[in-house]
Structures are given as structure tokens and as C-alpha cells.
Design a protein around this motif. Structure first.
Motif, PDB file in Angstrom:
ATOM      1  N   GLY A  64       0.876  -1.017  -0.144  1.00 30.52           N
ATOM      2  CA  GLY A  64       0.048  -0.082  -0.325  1.00 30.52           C
ATOM      3  C   GLY A  64       0.925   1.035   0.132  1.00 30.52           C
ATOM      4  N   ASP A  65       0.849   2.202   1.528  1.00 31.76           N
ATOM      5  CA  ASP A  65       1.514   3.168   1.398  1.00 31.76           C
ATOM      6  C   ASP A  65       2.593   3.383   1.618  1.00 31.76           C
ATOM      7  OD1 ASP A  65      -0.418   4.905  -0.511  1.00 31.76           O
ATOM      8  OD2 ASP A  65      -1.260   5.948   1.583  1.00 31.76           O
ATOM      9  N   GLY A  66       2.652   1.855   2.267  1.00 32.22           N
ATOM     10  CA  GLY A  66       4.317   1.769   3.569  1.00 32.22           C
ATOM     11  C   GLY A  66       4.579   0.195   2.998  1.00 32.22           C
ATOM     12  N   PHE A  67       5.812  -0.407   3.820  1.00 31.49           N
ATOM     13  CA  PHE A  67       6.190  -1.328   3.423  1.00 31.49           C
ATOM     14  C   PHE A  67       6.295  -2.456   4.773  1.00 31.49           C
ATOM     15  CE2 PHE A  67       8.387   2.655   1.461  1.00 31.49           C
ATOM     16  CZ  PHE A  67       9.372   2.272   0.680  1.00 31.49           C
ATOM     17  N   ARG A  68       5.797  -3.420   4.790  1.00 36.04           N
ATOM     18  CA  ARG A  68       6.790  -5.263   5.527  1.00 36.04           C
ATOM     19  C   ARG A  68       8.137  -5.641   5.843  1.00 36.04           C
ATOM     20  NH1 ARG A  68       1.117  -4.800   7.429  1.00 36.04           N
ATOM     21  NH2 ARG A  68      -0.744  -4.360   6.234  1.00 36.04           N
ATOM     22  N   LEU A  69       7.754  -6.209   6.152  1.00 42.78           N
ATOM     23  CA  LEU A  69       8.871  -7.426   6.113  1.00 42.78           C
ATOM     24  C   LEU A  69       8.646  -7.930   4.923  1.00 42.78           C
ATOM     25  CD1 LEU A  69       9.145  -8.594   9.720  1.00 42.78           C
ATOM     26  CD2 LEU A  69      10.922  -6.659   8.554  1.00 42.78           C
ATOM     27  N   GLY A  70       9.269  -8.131   4.425  1.00 44.16           N
ATOM     28  CA  GLY A  70       9.583  -9.679   3.272  1.00 44.16           C
ATOM     29  C   GLY A  70       9.730 -10.356   4.056  1.00 44.16           C
ATOM     30  N   ARG A  71      10.203 -11.848   2.930  1.00 50.47           N
ATOM     31  CA  ARG A  71       9.938 -13.204   3.974  1.00 50.47           C
ATOM     32  C   ARG A  71      11.006 -13.352   5.103  1.00 50.47           C
ATOM     33  NH1 ARG A  71       9.767 -17.847  -0.393  1.00 50.47           N
ATOM     34  NH2 ARG A  71       9.710 -18.985   1.438  1.00 50.47           N
ATOM     35  N   HIS A  72      11.407 -14.053   5.986  1.00 51.26           N
ATOM     36  CA  HIS A  72      12.190 -14.319   6.847  1.00 51.26           C
ATOM     37  C   HIS A  72      11.363 -15.341   7.604  1.00 51.26           C
ATOM     38  CE1 HIS A  72       8.669 -11.647   8.549  1.00 51.26           C
ATOM     39  NE2 HIS A  72       9.603 -12.976   9.854  1.00 51.26           N
ATOM     40  N   ASP A  73      12.530 -16.577   8.170  1.00 51.28           N
ATOM     41  CA  ASP A  73      12.343 -17.514   8.994  1.00 51.28           C
ATOM     42  C   ASP A  73      12.488 -17.046  10.325  1.00 51.28           C
ATOM     43  OD1 ASP A  73      15.179 -17.481   9.010  1.00 51.28           O
ATOM     44  OD2 ASP A  73      15.662 -19.249   7.834  1.00 51.28           O
TER      45      ASP A  73
END
Length: 78
Positions: A64-73
Motif C-alpha cells: 500500500g502506502d508503506g512497507f512490511r517485512l519481506g520473507r524471513h525465517d
């Protein structure tokens, strides 16, 4: 997989931006550029440059108008 996803390989600035995104996103919302800049004390210009690096490496993803964490374990506890 694009780029290297080891957060320990990030610069201090990029790690601070990544951690700010994680802290904000843990509540379920996307982290805006302005919120990350405020959280880190960086200028929006420097935050934007760091965010571009993190997106390229797959550490964070636009949402959307921001960011989230990418794939991680791993889990992030706050």
C-alpha cells in the motif's frame, strides 16, 4: 530469491530502518516512510535510500502506502 537476506549483513543505517519497519509492522500495519524516519531519527531522504536497498534485497516489501517485512525465517517479539 533476489539479493542476500541475512539482516546481519546490513549496514547500521539499513538495520535501523529494518528494525523500525519490524516494530511498526508487528502491529499489523504497514510502516510508512515518515513513521520509519521519525522512529530512526533519519531524514526522509536517507530513509528512502535505505528502504530502496532493503526492497532490492527482499528484506522489506512495498505494501500500500508503506512497507512490511519481506520473507524471513525468524520471529520478531516486541
Amino acid at each position: 530469491m533476489r539479493g542476500h537476506r541475512d539482516v546481519q549483513a546490513l549496514s547500521d543505517t539499513d538495520l535501523a530502518v529494518y528494525e523500525a519497519v519490524a516494530a511498526i509492522a508487528v502491529g499489523g500495519e504497514a510502516a510508512s516512510l515518515a513513521a520509519v524516519a521519525r522512529s530512526t531519527g533519519l531524514t526522509e531522504e536517507r530513509t528512502r535510500a535505505s528502504m530502496a536497498i532493503l526492497v532490492e534485497k527482499g528484506q522489506v516489501v512495498p505494501s500500500g502506502d508503506g512497507f512490511r517485512l519481506g520473507r524471513h525465517d525468524f520471529e520478531v517479539d516486541y
